[in-house]
Design a protein around this motif. Structure first.
Motif, short mmCIF file in Angstrom:
data_model
loop_
_atom_site.label_atom_id
_atom_site.label_comp_id
_atom_site.label_asym_id
_atom_site.label_seq_id
_atom_site.Cartn_x
_atom_site.Cartn_y
_atom_site.Cartn_z
N THR A 1 0.72 -1.26 -0.07
CA THR A 1 -0.18 -0.02 -0.09
C THR A 1 1.02 1.18 0.05
N GLU B 1 0.88 5.46 0.47
CA GLU B 1 0.26 6.57 1.10
C GLU B 1 1.06 7.77 1.08
N GLY B 2 0.24 8.90 0.54
CA GLY B 2 1.13 10.23 0.42
C GLY B 2 0.31 11.09 1.36
N TYR B 3 1.02 11.97 1.89
CA TYR B 3 0.43 12.87 2.85
C TYR B 3 0.91 14.36 2.33
N ASP B 4 0.31 15.58 2.51
CA ASP B 4 0.68 16.84 2.19
C ASP B 4 1.18 17.50 3.53
N TYR C 1 -3.74 13.68 7.68
CA TYR C 1 -4.44 12.48 7.08
C TYR C 1 -3.94 12.43 5.44
N ALA C 2 -4.14 11.00 5.19
CA ALA C 2 -3.47 10.70 3.88
C ALA C 2 -4.28 11.34 2.80
N THR C 3 -3.43 12.01 1.78
CA THR C 3 -4.23 12.64 0.56
C THR C 3 -4.00 11.79 -0.60
N VAL D 1 -4.12 7.52 -1.48
CA VAL D 1 -3.84 5.99 -1.39
C VAL D 1 -4.17 5.11 -2.42
#
Length: 132
Positions: free
Chosen positions: A31, A33-36, A41-43, A45
């Motif tokens: 999986t 997951e990317g975050y800003d 919270y993930a932005t 997935v």
């Protein structure tokens, strides 16, 4: 996908009797997951890799010495029906046996077989469902 009391189950040409249920689970093997910078919270997935796990549960009614061996490769085929020829489905996939677990209690004996589905090509779903 869950099939209760399939009409027929075969693995590598051998008929498996007494099957009470088959479940086909799709799991993430990787999986992403990317975050800003703005929050917790993930932005983004994405599921980059999938793992398909098939679990077959059999009721064993007598001595049975023909259990599959982990590492065995073969085609798993099951016929699921609704008690009539209308709506019958054939589910098939190439699988490798991962584990075989036997359980005996005062109420009977069961065998749980775990298989991992594999694809001929990485972009092709290994599980095929068709009407029969």
């Amino acid at each position: 996908m869950i099939v209760l009391r399939p009409d027929e189950v075969r693995f590598d040409g051998a008929v498996w009797g007494g099957v009470v249920r088959v479940s086909i689970d799709r799991l993430s093997a990787r999986t992403i997951e990317g975050y800003d910078e703005e929050g917790a919270y993930a932005t983004l997935v994405d599921v980059a890799r999938q793992r398909i796990v098939v679990r077959v549960t059999q009721e064993i009614e007598g001595s049975d010495l023909d259990a599959p061996v982990p590492g065995s490769l073969g085609e798993l085929v099951l016929i699921a029906g609704s008690g009539s020829e209308i709506g019958r489905k054939r589910v098939s996939c190439d699988c490798v046996v991962e584990s075989v677990l036997n359980k005996v209690s005062d109420y009977g004996a069961t065998r749980s077989i775990v298989l991992i589905a594999q694809s001929d090509a990485g972009d092709a779903d290994p599980v095929e469902v068709e009407s029969v």
